[in-house]
Motif scaffolding. Structure first.
Motif, PDB file in Angstrom:
ATOM      1  N   THR A  78       0.829  -1.209   0.000  1.00 12.37           N
ATOM      2  CA  THR A  78       0.000   0.000   0.000  1.00 12.37           C
ATOM      3  C   THR A  78       0.861   1.256   0.000  1.00 12.37           C
ATOM      4  N   SER A  79       2.066   1.164   0.517  1.00  9.82           N
ATOM      5  CA  SER A  79       2.944   2.331   0.569  1.00  9.82           C
ATOM      6  C   SER A  79       3.487   2.721  -0.801  1.00  9.82           C
ATOM      7  N   ILE A  80       3.457   1.813  -1.775  1.00  8.70           N
ATOM      8  CA  ILE A  80       4.015   2.147  -3.091  1.00  8.70           C
ATOM      9  C   ILE A  80       3.015   2.088  -4.230  1.00  8.70           C
ATOM     10  N   LEU A  81       2.034   1.169  -4.162  1.00 12.84           N
ATOM     11  CA  LEU A  81       1.241   0.903  -5.363  1.00 12.84           C
ATOM     12  C   LEU A  81       0.321   2.046  -5.787  1.00 12.84           C
ATOM     13  N   PRO A  82      -0.367   2.746  -4.876  1.00 14.08           N
ATOM     14  CA  PRO A  82      -1.224   3.844  -5.357  1.00 14.08           C
ATOM     15  C   PRO A  82      -0.474   4.864  -6.199  1.00 14.08           C
ATOM     16  N   LYS A  83       0.716   5.279  -5.762  1.00 16.35           N
ATOM     17  CA  LYS A  83       1.482   6.251  -6.535  1.00 16.35           C
ATOM     18  C   LYS A  83       2.001   5.639  -7.824  1.00 16.35           C
ATOM     19  N   THR A  84       2.411   4.381  -7.772  1.00 20.81           N
ATOM     20  CA  THR A  84       2.891   3.713  -8.984  1.00 20.81           C
ATOM     21  C   THR A  84       1.789   3.630 -10.027  1.00 20.81           C
ATOM     22  N   LEU A  85       0.585   3.285  -9.612  1.00 24.45           N
ATOM     23  CA  LEU A  85      -0.535   3.217 -10.558  1.00 24.45           C
ATOM     24  C   LEU A  85      -0.915   4.603 -11.073  1.00 24.45           C
ATOM     25  N   ALA A  86      -0.759   5.630 -10.222  1.00 20.66           N
ATOM     26  CA  ALA A  86      -1.032   6.993 -10.686  1.00 20.66           C
ATOM     27  C   ALA A  86      -0.062   7.382 -11.803  1.00 20.66           C
ATOM     28  N   TRP A  89      -1.243   5.151 -14.975  1.00 22.51           N
ATOM     29  CA  TRP A  89      -2.538   5.441 -15.564  1.00 22.51           C
ATOM     30  C   TRP A  89      -2.754   6.918 -15.903  1.00 22.51           C
ATOM     31  N   PHE A  90      -2.236   7.811 -15.050  1.00 22.36           N
ATOM     32  CA  PHE A  90      -2.549   9.232 -15.209  1.00 22.36           C
ATOM     33  C   PHE A  90      -1.319  10.104 -15.436  1.00 22.36           C
ATOM     34  N   ASN A  91      -0.148   9.471 -15.567  1.00 18.80           N
ATOM     35  CA  ASN A  91       1.109  10.205 -15.751  1.00 18.80           C
ATOM     36  C   ASN A  91       1.327  11.209 -14.613  1.00 18.80           C
ATOM     37  N   SER A  92       0.851  10.867 -13.413  1.00 20.70           N
ATOM     38  CA  SER A  92       0.997  11.729 -12.239  1.00 20.70           C
ATOM     39  C   SER A  92       2.323  11.404 -11.560  1.00 20.70           C
ATOM     40  N   ARG A  93       3.364  12.095 -11.974  1.00 24.12           N
ATOM     41  CA  ARG A  93       4.724  11.777 -11.550  1.00 24.12           C
ATOM     42  C   ARG A  93       5.207  12.611 -10.369  1.00 24.12           C
ATOM     43  N   GLU A  94       4.526  13.692 -10.045  1.00 21.98           N
ATOM     44  CA  GLU A  94       5.002  14.588  -9.004  1.00 21.98           C
ATOM     45  C   GLU A  94       4.727  14.030  -7.605  1.00 21.98           C
ATOM     46  N   ILE A  95       5.679  14.235  -6.692  1.00 22.02           N
ATOM     47  CA  ILE A  95       5.508  13.852  -5.300  1.00 22.02           C
ATOM     48  C   ILE A  95       6.223  14.875  -4.438  1.00 22.02           C
TER      49      ILE A  95
END
Length: 315
Positions: A78-86, A89-95
């Motif tokens: 859970t600590s990695i997958l939501p951001k990885t899928l973002a 799927w959505f090219n949401s690379r910023e953190i």
């Protein structure tokens, strides 16, 4: 993207996660097995927790440690997958920098905790097989609770150094992280300062913490095997060894990719970057998916409770 590859940004800035460079064209296809493994991991470990809570006959040290493992195995992916899928799927690379350090902390903290849980489970198997008459007096609920607290404190305190050192560094080269999540060395390598302390401390955690854990597990199983081989019949030996088989499979599924990934990141300069990132993701997704399957299939009490649960629902 070129605007992100700039200099003179501060610790409050945004980092850019590249995902898996070179495999952008197949992100959708990669996301399918990633999602599948995550769903199986969450549902499987939640089922383990539910069964142990429901069945009073499973309220013992082995299953308490298994519950600790299940919680860890839900937090890690859970600590990695939501951001990885973002990213996929959505090219949401910023953190955000703070979010990046938080993700870094959770990944490494719960990895160290999982290693400690495997040591505790090995100790439980050692006492159960080598000193069966003293098992209930040695591993009382109070002792199990203290072991659980010690495992959590060890992971929390040791790994806290990683984000503290990372936050103290100035970052003025680039804010692009060539990874799908904020892995420790991937982050500190962006600092425009001497990172030897972070690198050496990371190696200390790998070799001293995980190395000592593997050593203690090996010592426990050397005594277990000695006790097993001293049993009079082959059936007794196989039956006793069967009580350890689930634990051994989980150990191999955890330590082999963990050590391989850590060493490859530091010394595998000739390894393709996308291969390393895939291995790092598998290390955090595969064991949490496999552990509930292994224990569900090979542990008679859990398998029986699961069958009773489904039978009861159908009736």
């Amino acid at each position: 993207m070129s605007g992100s590859n700039t200099t003179n940004f501060t610790n409050s800035s945004i980092f850019i996660l590249l995902g898996i460079p070179g495999l952008e064209s197949v992100y959708v296809w990669i996301s399918i097995p990633f999602c599948t493994m995550y769903i199986i991991a969450v549902l499987g470990n939640f089922t383990i927790l539910f069964i142990v809570k429901k069945e009073t006959s499973l309220h013992g040290p082995m299953y308490y440690f298994l519950c600790m493992l299940a919680v860890t195995d839900m937090v890690l992916p859970t600590s990695i997958l939501p951001k990885t899928l973002a990213i996929f799927w959505f090219n949401s690379r910023e953190i955000d920098f703070s979010a990046c350090l938080t993700q870094l902390y959770f990944i490494h903290c719960f990895s160290v905790m999982e290693s400690g849980i495997f040591v505790a489970m090995a100790f439980d198997r050692y006492v159960a097989i080598c000193h069966p008459l003293r098992h209930s007096t040695i591993l009382t609920n109070h002792v199990v609770s203290l072991i659980g607290v010690a495992i959590a404190l060890r992971g929390g305190v040791l790994v806290m150094v990683h984000p503290l050192l990372a936050r103290s560094r100035p970052y003025c080269r680039t804010n692009i992280i060539p990874h799908s999540f904020c892995e420790h060395m991937a982050v500190v390598k962006l600092a425009c300062a001497d990172i030897r302390v972070s690198s050496y401390y990371g190696l200390f955690v790998v070799f001293c913490v995980l190395g000592l854990d593997v050593f203690f597990i090996s010592v426990s199983y050397s005594q277990i095997l000695r006790a097993i081989f001293s049993l009079p019949t082959k059936d007794a030996r196989l039956k006793t060894f069967g009580t350890c088989s689930s634990h051994l499979c989980s150990i191999l599924a955890f330590y082999i990719p963990a050590i391989f990934s850590s060493l490859m990141y530091r010394f595998g300069q000739n390894v393709a970057l996308h291969f390393h990132i895939l291995i790092a993701n598998m290390y955090l997704l595969l064991p949490p998916m496999l552990n509930p399957i292994i224990y569900g299939a090979r542990t008679k009490q859990i398998r029986g409770s699961l069958l009773q649960l489904f039978t009861y629902k159908r009736t």
